[in-house]
Structure formats: C-alpha cells, structure tokens
Design a protein around this motif. Structure first.
Motif, PDB file in Angstrom:
ATOM      1  N   LEU A 479      73.388 -13.451 -35.432  1.00 57.91           N
ATOM      2  CA  LEU A 479      72.104 -14.097 -35.213  1.00 57.91           C
ATOM      3  C   LEU A 479      71.725 -13.960 -33.749  1.00 57.91           C
ATOM      4  O   LEU A 479      72.531 -14.285 -32.861  1.00 57.91           O
ATOM      5  N   ARG A 480      70.499 -13.494 -33.473  1.00 59.77           N
ATOM      6  CA  ARG A 480      70.033 -13.366 -32.094  1.00 59.77           C
ATOM      7  C   ARG A 480      68.830 -14.277 -31.888  1.00 59.77           C
ATOM      8  O   ARG A 480      67.927 -14.353 -32.735  1.00 59.77           O
ATOM      9  N   ALA A 481      68.830 -14.977 -30.728  1.00 59.60           N
ATOM     10  CA  ALA A 481      67.679 -15.795 -30.361  1.00 59.60           C
ATOM     11  C   ALA A 481      66.601 -14.878 -29.807  1.00 59.60           C
ATOM     12  O   ALA A 481      66.802 -14.203 -28.793  1.00 59.60           O
ATOM     13  N   VAL A 482      65.439 -14.827 -30.490  1.00 57.95           N
ATOM     14  CA  VAL A 482      64.408 -13.849 -30.128  1.00 57.95           C
ATOM     15  C   VAL A 482      63.242 -14.492 -29.383  1.00 57.95           C
ATOM     16  O   VAL A 482      62.502 -13.783 -28.682  1.00 57.95           O
ATOM     17  N   SER A 483      63.023 -15.798 -29.509  1.00 61.55           N
ATOM     18  CA  SER A 483      61.954 -16.455 -28.771  1.00 61.55           C
ATOM     19  C   SER A 483      62.205 -17.950 -28.771  1.00 61.55           C
ATOM     20  O   SER A 483      62.914 -18.487 -29.636  1.00 61.55           O
ATOM     21  N   ALA A 484      61.585 -18.648 -27.763  1.00 65.29           N
ATOM     22  CA  ALA A 484      61.760 -20.093 -27.638  1.00 65.29           C
ATOM     23  C   ALA A 484      60.535 -20.688 -26.976  1.00 65.29           C
ATOM     24  O   ALA A 484      59.827 -20.031 -26.206  1.00 65.29           O
ATOM     25  N   SER A 485      60.274 -21.972 -27.279  1.00 64.87           N
ATOM     26  CA  SER A 485      59.185 -22.708 -26.662  1.00 64.87           C
ATOM     27  C   SER A 485      59.735 -24.072 -26.238  1.00 64.87           C
ATOM     28  O   SER A 485      60.134 -24.873 -27.104  1.00 64.87           O
ATOM     29  N   PHE A 486      59.789 -24.328 -24.925  1.00 63.06           N
ATOM     30  CA  PHE A 486      60.325 -25.576 -24.395  1.00 63.06           C
ATOM     31  C   PHE A 486      59.223 -26.450 -23.810  1.00 63.06           C
ATOM     32  O   PHE A 486      59.485 -27.342 -23.007  1.00 63.06           O
ATOM     33  N   GLN A 496      66.022 -18.900 -19.803  1.00 59.72           N
ATOM     34  CA  GLN A 496      67.439 -19.085 -19.470  1.00 59.72           C
ATOM     35  C   GLN A 496      68.244 -19.384 -20.737  1.00 59.72           C
ATOM     36  O   GLN A 496      69.342 -18.869 -20.925  1.00 59.72           O
ATOM     37  N   PHE A 497      67.679 -20.218 -21.632  1.00 57.96           N
ATOM     38  CA  PHE A 497      68.397 -20.528 -22.872  1.00 57.96           C
ATOM     39  C   PHE A 497      68.574 -19.272 -23.732  1.00 57.96           C
ATOM     40  O   PHE A 497      69.653 -19.067 -24.313  1.00 57.96           O
ATOM     41  N   LEU A 498      67.528 -18.433 -23.831  1.00 54.17           N
ATOM     42  CA  LEU A 498      67.646 -17.200 -24.612  1.00 54.17           C
ATOM     43  C   LEU A 498      68.722 -16.301 -24.047  1.00 54.17           C
ATOM     44  O   LEU A 498      69.497 -15.675 -24.798  1.00 54.17           O
ATOM     45  N   ALA A 499      68.808 -16.204 -22.699  1.00 54.14           N
ATOM     46  CA  ALA A 499      69.833 -15.354 -22.090  1.00 54.14           C
ATOM     47  C   ALA A 499      71.224 -15.876 -22.396  1.00 54.14           C
ATOM     48  O   ALA A 499      72.141 -15.109 -22.733  1.00 54.14           O
ATOM     49  N   VAL A 500      71.410 -17.210 -22.307  1.00 57.73           N
ATOM     50  CA  VAL A 500      72.729 -17.793 -22.586  1.00 57.73           C
ATOM     51  C   VAL A 500      73.086 -17.615 -24.065  1.00 57.73           C
ATOM     52  O   VAL A 500      74.218 -17.257 -24.407  1.00 57.73           O
ATOM     53  N   GLN A 540      75.040 -25.357 -25.986  1.00 59.96           N
ATOM     54  CA  GLN A 540      74.681 -26.765 -25.938  1.00 59.96           C
ATOM     55  C   GLN A 540      74.426 -27.209 -24.501  1.00 59.96           C
ATOM     56  O   GLN A 540      73.509 -27.981 -24.228  1.00 59.96           O
ATOM     57  N   ALA A 541      75.218 -26.670 -23.571  1.00 64.73           N
ATOM     58  CA  ALA A 541      75.006 -27.018 -22.164  1.00 64.73           C
ATOM     59  C   ALA A 541      73.662 -26.509 -21.673  1.00 64.73           C
ATOM     60  O   ALA A 541      72.994 -27.146 -20.856  1.00 64.73           O
ATOM     61  N   ALA A 542      73.211 -25.342 -22.199  1.00 62.20           N
ATOM     62  CA  ALA A 542      71.928 -24.801 -21.773  1.00 62.20           C
ATOM     63  C   ALA A 542      70.756 -25.574 -22.378  1.00 62.20           C
ATOM     64  O   ALA A 542      69.690 -25.673 -21.760  1.00 62.20           O
ATOM     65  N   SER A 543      70.946 -26.153 -23.569  1.00 64.36           N
ATOM     66  CA  SER A 543      69.840 -26.870 -24.211  1.00 64.36           C
ATOM     67  C   SER A 543      69.844 -28.356 -23.899  1.00 64.36           C
ATOM     68  O   SER A 543      68.792 -28.987 -23.773  1.00 64.36           O
ATOM     69  N   ALA A 544      71.056 -28.948 -23.766  1.00 64.92           N
ATOM     70  CA  ALA A 544      71.209 -30.383 -23.447  1.00 64.92           C
ATOM     71  C   ALA A 544      70.486 -31.254 -24.457  1.00 64.92           C
ATOM     72  O   ALA A 544      69.910 -32.289 -24.126  1.00 64.92           O
TER      73      ALA A 544
END
Length: 875
Positions: A479-486, A496-500, A540-544
């Motif tokens: 599974l790869r994280a391809v996009s995020a909205s914070f 940063q979360f996608l890279a981690v 988890q550390a990157a998302s908190a």
C-alpha cells in the motif's frame, strides 16, 4: 381492573354500533341493491361459466380429433416413407423375387410394352408384398401403389385395380394429381381431394418421390385415403343432432364434409368449396385462423342461426379440423342452470332484507343509550392526533388512566417521541446523501490523474467534516500513500507524512491495521493508536493522531484497490461508528472513479505512443520504397548499356559471312545472344516496375485496332513455337470495334500473356479471342468494353494460388516451366491493364489449362457504330 376493561370494551363496542347506524342504513340499502345486482350477475356468470365449459369441451373434442388424425396421418406418412426407403434400397439391385402379379404400363399394358419395360416391371413387382403388408396394417388406407417415371409403370397392393383401369380408355399415372405434386415438391406431400380412377370416389393421397443416388427422379410411392372413410369417422364425433364436422387444407379448401360428392369424372379436376371465398364474413375469419394453424372456438352466424365452431390444426398433413354445433344446443343447459340460480338468489334476498331491518332497530336503540359514555377522552385523543398531523411533534397527551384508552394515550406519546427521533435521523441521512451525490458528480468530471488524487482527501475533509485525510492505493503487494489533506496551511505536514509513510510501504500480507482493512474489507476505528501493536510507530509519530478511521476502497469485480484514512486531529474528538459508516460509503463510491480515470490516462499514453510508432514506421516504409524504386531504375539503366553491346556484337558475329564461325563457336555465340536478350527482357521488366511504382508511367491513349496489334504480337511469338506440338490460334472477330489504349503497352500486355502461356504449355492449343460486353459503372451508366482472353491447354494453376499470381516476384510453377523468369510479367501486365481503365483475372483448372482475360474500354468514336454486346459475367 378486568371489570373496568370489560366495561370499556363493551362501551366501545356499543358506541361503534351506535355510530355505525347511519352508515349501516346506507350500506344496507346499498347491500340490498348489490345483492340484486349480484343475483343477476350470478345468473349471467353461471350461464357464461356453463357456456364456457361447454365450449371448452367442444374445443377439447376438436383438439382430440386433430391429435387423433395427426397420429393416424403420421402413421400413413411413415408407412409411405418406409416403402419409399425400401424401394430406393432395391433400386438397381438384382431381382431376387419373381412374381406374376400384374402391373400397369401407360397408357395401357400390352405385351410389347411389358417386354420393353420388363426390368421396370420386375422391379415394381418386388414392391407389391410390402405394399400389401403396409395397407393391411392401416384401416384408413384404401390402396397403396408405386409408379415409375420410365414407362408410367404402376403396381398396386391389389392387382384387381388393374381390371378397373382396363375399363378406361387410357390411364397414365404421370399426369395424376398425386404424382405431379410429389414430383414438383421433391418431398412427401398430401394432395387436395380428387376423384379416384379406381373407385370413382373422392380421395386424398400421401405421396413420396423417389430419387436415385445421382439425384435423378425415379417415380412416386403413394397411399390413397377415401374421403368417405374420413367422413364416416368424423360423423362419430359428439356434435349434437344438428352439428357436423369438416376438414380444410392450407388453401382453405374443404377436404371433408358430410355433403361432399364426386360430381365429376376421374380425369377431370375436382373443385371443392373454399371457405376463404365464403360470403359469410364470420366463416371467412374462422377459415383464416384455421389456415394460419391456430386453434380455438368462435361464435358465427350461419344461415340465420348462431353456431359455435371449434377448430384445431392437423400438423402432419397441414390440414385443420372444425366441429360446428348450433349455439342453442350449447346454451340450453347453461340457461336452465341460470334460472335455478335466479330463484335461489331471490329467496336469499328476501331473508337478508328481514335480518337487516332487525339489525337497524337494535343498533338504533343501543346507540341512543350509550353514545355519551366516553366521548370526552376520545376528543382529547383526537386533538392530540390532529396536532401531530399538523407537524407539531412536541405535542404530548395527558395520562388517561390504565384502561385501553389510557394505554392508547401512552402508546401515542411513545410513538411521537420515536417519530421525532426518526425524522431528525432521516434529515441527517438526506443531507449526507446529497453531499455524497455532489462529491460524486465533482469527481466524475475530473480526468486528470494527479488532480483526482489531490481532490479525494480534500473532499473527505471539506464535505464530511474530517480534519485530515490520507489516500492509500494498492501497488502490487504493498500500500502506498498517494495523497493527503491536513487542512489549510498544513501542506508541508501532509507532504512530510507522505514521505514518512512511503519510506517503508505497508505490505498487504503484513500485520498492520491497514493490511487488516484490506483483508477484512471493513472499516476499522483505531481509538488508541500509540498503544496498538498493529500501528506503525514511525507513521504514527508523523501523524500524531489520537483516533482515526480507515475504510477500504472497492473497484471493479469488488476488489479492494486502496483505503482512505481520516481523523479529527484539530477538533480532538473521537471517531464514532457513524463517522466510519459515512467514510465507508464515500470509499465505496469513489473506487470506480479512481479506476476509470486511471484507465483513461493509461489509454491516452498508449494511443500517443502507438501513434508516434506508426508515424515513424510509415516514414521508414516510404523511404525504403523510394530507395527500392530508385535502385531498380538506376541498376536497370546501368545494365542495359553493356547488355545491348553484348547482344549487338554477338548478332554481328552470327551474321558475318566473311569470317564464318565454327559450329562450336556459333553455338556458343547463339547462347550468348539468346541469354543476353533474355536478361535484357528481365531488366526491362524491372525498369517498367520501377517506373510504375514511382509514378513515372506515361501512357499515350489513342484509338487502337486491337485485331492488328494482336496479329503482330502473334506473328512475333510464333517463332517461340518452332519444333513444338503447340498451335497458336488468333480467333479475334473481324467486327471488333476500336479500343482506347496505348498501342505499345497493349503489345506488351499481349506479349507477356502469350509468353506465359507458351512457357507452361507443352502441347495443345493457345487461343487469343475477344468479345464485347456492357458493364454498369458506379454512377449507374452503361459502358462498353472489349474482353480479350488468352487461353491455353497447359498445366493450369491451383485455385488457392490464383489470387497470388499477379503479385511481384511470384512464380507458381517456376521449376516446371521450360524457361526461367523473375515473376514480374503478370504483375506488370496487371498494372498496365489497370492504368488503361481495365481489369484482369484468371480462370484455371490444374491439368486442363488457364484463361487470362483483360478488358479495355471501347474507343468513343466506335461506340455508335458498335453492335450491342452481350452482358458478360465478370468474376
């Protein structure tokens, strides 16, 4: 309490009876009227039911009779075909059974005719035993016989028929209706009624034609059925004293009815009634349905009398049977039963009137005494119901005791509470569905893959209230994280979360929460991710996040193609089951959109790549074609100069009489001259091909005398036939008109075709011929052409290779010909014919020979003078 409840129940019952008094009076009056109508309806329906039952029985009798005749006629047809099969087996076989049974020879048997057709007579005598056996098995069959085309030979199962035929002036079975119909149909048939020559009665025949193994017609096997026999059988059907039965064929002609008589001679056609021509419209309509192979029952008017006609098809012979019964015989039992029903309904009506009057009096008295006992509480309940019906869901009724009305008030208050909660829930669901529909429409309009990936997590946050969202897609077994909205202003945190998350992609077969979502295909809520052993600590550390939900995304074939993760990081509230259901619904909707856009982008890339590849291949092919043509032209010009010198010097040596050559030298010089000329011919063919393909072929179209050009070419190639057993014939007609062509190229076409014929013809004849024909062009106009054919008696061309011979460098019989070649002659010939507005084709049979035909348009100056040509069928 029970006493109170019983009192309340009694009061409610009495009150309802009292309130029902006015309606009861009205309903009673209506009931009596309805009873009267029901009585009349019962009589009508009962009568109709009995009538329908009678007509159904009549229809069943017709169907049973049709089925019986179908079985009987099928048996007759099978017997005829069995005899026909046996006759075919015995045809052309030695006669093993000799009999003295008499047979008929048309027009009358004589000793000379019997001797002349002795073999045929012996053949049909062998059929007499099986004819007798088959006729004896079927009581419907009157007589069986076999007739031959040769001599009109005729054999019966009963030779006494011949005595009857001898009383006639002449008899030829080949002109009888049964013989002609079987021969014309080529299959087993049933004939129309005709007068039998033997009995003088009306008959129909089942006849089957005979054909030998070469498909030649031999004769007919036939069985006669007397219509009198069928009439007697039909009269046994139960159709009443005035009813009758009949049969009709597929043309509407009556085959059998009680009053049919043979009123003509046996050798005259019998004309029977055709129901399709009847003056009775009802009878014509029934006849049309019978001809259409339908079944049923119809009521018709016939001779001022109503009658029922039940009909059904007989499949084997294509006939239909009809049973005709007067309507009064069908309706009489139904009318009698209807009268009895009417009398019974009248008695019931009188009884019901008396009972109704008693009920009205009783209800009136009870209603007056008890109507005021509990109206107050009912009024309160009514007001509450009206308030709720008006939309006031806050309305609650005061307690009204513990009896049934009190319980009804409590149930009403609980119902109002539940209704208020459900309406609020429905409003929220409607809002969510509207949001989902709007998001779906927005995503469907996106065709860019990066834009879609960026929009999906944003839509989760903006439309469904989540603070943050991450989109994962399945990539092989990870599974790869391809996009995020914070959220706004947190774009760097999302990247940063996608890279981690992608530093160590999550495996589908691993023990992570994400892998569990894919495998379980269900949404999962993680309330304490820091202490969950299945949560990746780095991610988890990157998302908190303190609480989040993950839902699977379904694609085609219900396969999981990714997951969506969302939380309430900023608002710090935990994720509820309702949030998970909402996210799961969105994930189920967005899956197909992701796959569609992905397929669209992949298809765009493939189309662009393939278009570029095809363009490059086309350029390479065009360059190679130009280089090939230039090379052929260049090398042909370079070779022709030394070859012309070699041919010229060798010709001088052969013609020099001052210094004669020795025989050995002359033979060598002749070989040099002959091979040089042949090589020059091959080079000229290559040069012609190069010119044609390069588009440099110049034609001088003029009016050409085809006969003159063909004569010159025939004289030229005549030298190639010296000392060979081959004759060259010029068969062009003297009246041939002028053609529009290039005379030099026409000579080349004829020379190539004649040279090709000479190569592959060891002995026999080569013929040049021509003929005129008219052809319709694409505009619908008729144009005049001359078709020139070169025929030989050579080795021929296999059918599967005839489409290849006009290709370049193709040699079908290269090793079998006397002379070699490049395989360009026919290719150049075809191109020259097409360039002059004609066509060329070949007809050939291996071992017999070939015919090459090409066409040329007739010169315009010769069109008026030329005769009308025959329409030649072109391949």
């Amino acid at each position: 309490m029970n006493a109170i409840r019983s009192s309340i129940q009694l009061k409610i019952l009495l009150l309802l009876l009292g309130l029902a008094l006015p309606p009861l009076i009205i309903v009673g009056w209506l009931g009596l009227s309805s009873l009267n109508i029901a009585r009349e309806t019962a009589v009508v329906e009962g009568t109709n039911g009995l009538r329908q039952q009678a007509t159904a029985n009549l229809r069943q009798r017709a169907a049973d009779k049709a089925q019986l005749y179908d079985t009987a006629l099928m048996s007759v047809q099978q017997q005829v075909e069995t005899v026909a099969g046996y006759a075919l087996d015995r045809y052309n076989m030695p006669v093993t059974v000799f009999s003295s049974d008499r047979v008929w020879v048309a027009p009358r048997p004589t000793d000379d005719l019997l001797r002349q057709y002795a073999n045929q007579a012996a053949y049909v005598r062998q059929m007499i035993p099986i004819l007798r056996e088959m006729v004896a098995k079927n009581p419907l069959v009157n007589i069986g016989y076999i007739a031959l085309e040769e001599g009109g030979i005729l054999a019966f199962d009963n030779e006494a028929v011949i005595d009857q035929l001898l009383t006639l002036e002449a008899f030829d079975p080949r002109v009888r209706p049964w013989y002609l119909k079987a021969r014309d149909a080529g299959a087993t048939v049933w004939t129309e009624p005709y007068v039998d020559a033997n009995t003088g009665l009306l008959a129909t025949t089942c006849a089957s034609p005979l054909y030998d193994r070469q498909g030649r017609f031999i004769g007919v096997v036939a069985f006669d059925l007397l219509l009198k026999t069928i009439q007697q059988d039909l009269l046994t059907v139960d159709v009443g004293s005035s009813g009758y039965a009949l049969l009709i064929n597929t043309n509407g002609d009556v085959i059998v009815r009680p009053d049919m008589q043979a009123d003509v001679r046996w050798d005259q056609p019998y004309r029977t009634e055709n129901l399709l021509d009847s003056t009775n419209a009802d009878l014509r309509a029934v006849a049309e349905m019978m001809v259409g192979r339908q079944s049923g029952v119809q009521l018709i008017q016939e001779q001022d009398q109503a009658s029922y006609v039940a009909f059904a098809p007989i499949t084997t012979a294509g006939w239909s049977v009809a049973l005709i019964v007067p309507a009064n015989e069908i309706d009489a039992p139904a009318l009698a039963t209807g009268q009895r029903l009417s009398e019974s309904q009248s008695r019931l009506w009188n009884q019901l009137v008396a009972v109704l009057l008693m009920i009205i009096v009783t209800i009136s008295m009870l209603g007056l005494l008890l109507s005021l006992s509990f109206t107050n509480r009912i009024s309160v309940l009514r007001e509450g119901v009206q308030a709720v019906a008006g939309g006031d869901l806050s309305q609650r009724l005061p307690a009204a005791g513990s009896d049934e009305i009190g319980q009804l008030v409590d149930a009403f208050n609980r119902m109002t509470d539940t209704l208020q909660s459900k309406i609020a829930e429905l409003e929220e669901n409607a809002r969510q569905l509207a949001t989902l529909n709007a998001v779906s429409n927005e995503l469907k309009g996106i065709l860019s893959w990066p834009v879609l990936l960026e929009t999906i997590p944003k839509a989760v946050c903006e439309r469904f209230g989540f603070d943050r969202a991450v989109l994962y897609l399945v990539d092989g077994d990870v599974l790869r994280a391809v996009s995020a909205s914070f959220g706004p202003g947190n774009e760097s945190q999302a990247q940063q979360f996608l890279a981690v998350a992608n530093t160590k992609p999550l495996r589908l077969d691993g023990s992570s929460v994400e892998a569990d979502v894919v495998r379980s295909r269900k949404a999962i809520i993680i309330d304490n991710p820091w202490n969950n052993p299945r949560v990746d600590k780095t991610k988890q550390a990157a998302s908190a996040s303190r609480s989040y939900v993950q839902a699977p995304i379904f694609g085609r074939n219900d396969a999981v193609i990714g997951i969506i993760s969302a939380d309430y990081k900023l608002s710090q509230r935990p994720v509820q089951a309702r949030d998970a259901a909402q996210l799961l619904t969105f994930a189920s909707m967005v899956g197909l959109t992701i796959e569609n856009v992905q397929l669209y982008n992949d298809l765009e890339q493939q189309v662009a790549q393939r278009t570029e590849e095809l363009r490059a291949a086309l350029e390479r092919a065009q360059l190679a074609d130009r280089r090939k043509s230039d090379f052929l032209a260049s090398i042909s010009h370079e070779l022709r100069t030394p070859l012309n010198a070699i041919i010229g010097f060798s010709t001088v040596l052969l013609d020099d009489t001052d210094q004669p050559l020795t025989p050995t030298q002359r033979e060598d010089v002749q070989s040099i001259n002959r091979n040089g000329r042949f090589l020059l011919h091959l080079i000229n063919e290559l040069l012609d091909l190069a010119r044609i393909e390069a588009g440099h072929l110049n034609l001088e179209i003029s009016t050409v005398d085809l006969q003159q050009v063909a004569g010159e070419v025939c004289d030229t190639v005549q030298t190639l036939l010296r000392n060979r057993p081959v004759i060259l014939r010029n068969a062009l007609p003297a009246t041939l008109p002028m053609v529009a062509a290039d005379s030099d190229r026409l000579r080349q076409i004829l020379f190539n075709l004649l040279s090709n014929a000479i190569k592959f013809t060891e002995r026999g004849t080569i013929t040049v011929s021509a003929q005129l024909y008219d052809e319709v062009n694409g505009d619908g106009k008729i144009e005049r052409y001359v078709a020139v054919s070169v025929s030989d008696t050579g080795i021929g061309i296999p059918l599967e290779r005839q489409q290849d011979i006009f290709g370049e460098f193709v040699q079908i019989h290269g090793r079998r010909s006397r002379l070699g070649g490049t395989g360009l002659g026919l290719a150049i010939t075809r191109k020259l014919v097409l360039a002059q507005g004609g066509r060329i084709w070949v007809d050939s049979t291996p071992g017999i020979g070939s015919t090459f035909t090409f066409t040329l348009p007739v010169a315009q100056s010769a069109l008026l003078a030329a005769p009308v040509g025959a329409n030649v069928v072109m391949p």
